[in-house]
Design an enzyme around this catalytic site. Structure first.
Site: not given
Length: 725
Positions: A66, A116, A119, A141
């Site tokens: 992200a 992300g 993910e 993260e």
């Protein structure tokens, strides 16, 4: 769509190519998140599409995660918790729609997939990865004060079990492709360049459009919290998290809560649970501090935010390192890894060869892990020349001096090296304490003389401190920053002064621990409190690591330089006796505050003879107070550096403190610690400590003025920072 392109082949398989325009690496931006539901809906509703393959259009990787600067703002900038939840749910909702679209979707991972990015891949029904040692897969993260918020806590746990998933997420661990397959979250590892072909073959072979957890017969690997084996993961896990974080990192605790509650619910509810805990974590001062310093500010510094404008970009091809000890050899290694030809010089050939042998040792580790081919290993090792011949310096773009912390030795090698340098080449000193302006007196070209301070071990420590002498020119600054960028480290630029920024401020942590020792605190209590603040080790442990004899040498040189103005640091006499009378130099000779002859190390029993213990018991109140004492002492010194002009950018102050000496990362760094504490509160507490412990806690007047005006460091800095050159 601007970030994704869809091409449907004759077999009805849609190739979705992820390629964010204008960026070297794919990241999950707000516009990317807006477009994911669009192509998911296309897959679902277009009868011509039988399945889909998601891949990257960039050679740099699949997706780096992200863009927190873009996405996080929407989650913390909302007017209500519902707004924040809705912003946080955006990704989870989109990825849940992807895995329930009713058609098989495979991820062809042709580069790194982190955060992300992974993910996104986990939400696909099948995952194929290229067989390259450069590819990393993981959920890191936690390193910026968060935990996976795009379904990672739920999907990874359901794929590999609670214990393995929690270890991977709490450590922010990265996996190589075959390790990821062995762990259980990658299905297939294929030759690089065949990822899309393999993904399409899975679809054509009847790939199932359903995730394992959406099957009614699904069972969690290893069992859940009510399973006789699974329950142990949470009993032990709670203890492990407390041991690792000392309660300083809400992200780790909330991660376990999200996993514990989520695995007991269906996936749709589990994802909502994850989002709630993610938003709760994002709202904490710890997360916001870490995101700013360790993600946004670090990224800005890495990209050249403090590089002088108008100086042409340089690309160092050849670098000479003077001094082949552990530091010099470490510098030679990172040069080799960056493709820089390196001349490694020492006073005799044996010493130079020993330095190159250390380079070889580090390269062999990469070779054994499959991160280098034999040909690449040979080429990298061959790029380092070990010698005593100063004539080989000719043609170097940069010389880095890494000899003993002795002014006369440094002056001698400076003169010898500069005689071989061409105009425009830079001379950098790796001194950790001696003022650059003084060292530059030995130079015939002081405008090209600069401090380039590495940290040990060089191969692991990611910061380089650039120190400006009074006559250092902008070209030298720019070229030094270009070099640091090429070796893939993070730079900070500071002005001259004894100890500069990092060594000076780090010394206060060690010295305050010694002050506690002089006051009668038990050594174990001192180091435990140090670790509980969030520092990587206690002050006595860290002093052993950096070497007690080095502290004594630096103190003697400082005393000579300052004369009557010299004031010894706390505990200096204890350290002098340990070194000069007892031969205890620290970890390097197995004897310091600790004895290292056994594993684990043990506190030296003779320490109580030098520093009798009168405070052996602790209370929660005492621990809390002394934790603050250690943090405040460092932060006050940072404020003094700011007042004296040693450092003037809060980003550099914070990032430098965390990366250089491990200032408690949960704070975001000492400047953020002061800002978040509130300047009035900080000044009042520092005054209290000054009254109890002495003038070293007295804050500069400018800090009182800022407190009176209600100002903050970052508030004053907003809009003033330089853009990347």
């Amino acid at each position: 769509m601007e970030n994704f392109k869809i091409d449907v082949d004759a077999d009805g398989i849609a190739l979705i190519t992820f390629d964010v325009p204008g960026r070297s690496m794919n990241t999950l931006t707000g516009s990317v998140m807006d477009e994911i539901p669009q192509w998911v809906e296309r897959i679902k509703s277009d009868d011509a599409i039988k399945g889909a393959v998601l891949t990257s259009g960039k050679s740099s990787g699949f997706c780096a995660g992200a863009d927190l600067g873009d996405i996080a703002g929407g989650m913390i900038g909302g007017t209500s918790l519902q707004d924040a939840f809705d912003a946080g749910w955006k990704m989870n909702g989109a990825l849940r729609a992807l895995e329930t679209c009713g058609k098989p979707v495979a991820a062809a991972i042709n580069g790194l997939a982190l955060g992300g990015g992974l993910e996104l891949a986990l939400a696909c029904h099948y995952r194929v990865v290229g067989d390259s040692p450069k590819i990393q897969l993981g959920l890191p993260e936690i390193k910026v004060g968060l935990f996976p918020g795009g379904g990672g806590t739920q999907r990874l746990t359901r794929l590999i079990g609670v214990q393995a998933a929690m270890m991977a997420m709490t450590e922010g661990k990265s996996f190589r492709p075959n390790d990821a397959k062995g762990a259980g979250f990658i299905h297939e590892v294929v030759p690089v360049g065949t990822e899309v072909e393999a993904a399409k073959a899975w679809i054509k072979g009847g790939g199932k459009a359903q995730q394992p957890w959406d099957d009614k017969g699904f069972k969690l690997p290893g069992g859940g919290p009510y399973h006789p084996v699974g329950v142990q993961n949470f009993i032990v896990g709670n203890a492990m998290i407390r041991k690792q974080t000392y309660g300083n990192y809400p992200a780790a605790t909330n991660l376990m809560k999200a996993v514990y509650e989520g695995i007991q619910a269906p996936m749709d509810a589990a994802l909502r649970i994850e989002t709630r805990y993610f938003i709760k974590t994002l709202m904490t001062p710890q997360a916001q501090a870490m995101i700013r310093s360790l993600f946004l500010s670090k990224q800005e510094l890495d990209k050249g935010a403090v590089r002088p404008a108008g100086v042409p970009k340089s690309d160092p091809k050849k670098v000479t390192v003077l001094g082949a000890g552990m530091m010099g050899a470490g510098i030679a290694y990172v040069n080799a890894m960056a493709g820089i030809e390196t001349v490694l010089i020492d006073r005799d050939q044996d010493a130079a060869d020993k330095g190159k042998a250390h380079v070889e040792e580090l390269l062999k580790k990469r070779l054994s892990r499959g991160q280098l081919t034999q040909d690449k290993f040979d080429a990298l090792l061959g790029s380092v020349t070990a010698t005593t011949d100063y004539d080989l310096i000719k043609g170097s773009d940069l010389v880095i001096e890494a000899v003993f912390e002795n002014r006369e030795i440094k002056a001698d090698v400076t003169k010898r090296a500069e005689a071989q340098l061409e105009p425009g080449a830079i001379f950098g000193s790796n001194t950790s304490t001696l003022p650059i302006t003084g060292l530059a007196e030995a130079s015939v070209r002081p405008e090209d003389f600069i401090g380039i301070h590495f940290f040990s071990p060089v191969d692991k420590m990611m910061l380089v401190e650039i120190i400006l002498g009074e006559k250092t020119g902008e070209a030298a600054i720019a070229k030094s920053l270009d070099y640091v960028q090429k070796i893939r480290k993070t730079p900070i630029v500071v002005n001259d002064g004894r100890g500069f920024y990092t060594s000076r401020c780090f010394a206060t942590y060690v010295a305050e621990g010694l002050a506690m020792l002089e006051e009668g605190y038990a050594p174990a209590l001192i180091d435990n409190i140090g670790r509980m603040t969030g520092m990587p080790r206690g002050p006595l442990e860290m002093h052993d690591d950096v070497a007690l004899d080095l502290s004594v040498k630096v103190a003697k040189q400082t005393a000579i330089d300052l004369g009557d103005r010299y004031v010894p640091l706390q505990g200096a006499e204890i350290v002098r006796k340990m070194v000069e009378d007892l031969g205890r130099y620290g970890r390097k000779n197995g004897m310091g505050f600790y004895d290292y002859s056994t594993t684990p190390k043990t506190l030296w029993k003779g320490l109580s003879d030098l520093a009798p213990v009168t405070i052996n018991d602790s209370t929660p109140e005492l621990v809390a107070d002394q934790k603050q004492r250690l943090l405040y002492r460092q932060a006050v010194e940072v404020a003094k550096c700011w007042d004296e002009g040693v450092i003037n950018d809060p980003r550099e102050a914070d990032v430098g403190a965390i990366l250089a000496w491990g200032f408690a990362p949960w704070t975001g760094g000492p400047i953020t610690f002061i800002d978040q504490t509130g300047l009035k509160t900080f000044v009042a507490k520092a005054d209290e400590y000054a009254e109890r412990y002495g003038e070293r806690f007295k804050v500069p007047q400018f800090l009182r003025d800022m407190a009176d005006k209600g100002e903050t460091f970052y508030g004053n800095f907003a809009g003033k920072q330089k853009a990347a050159a």
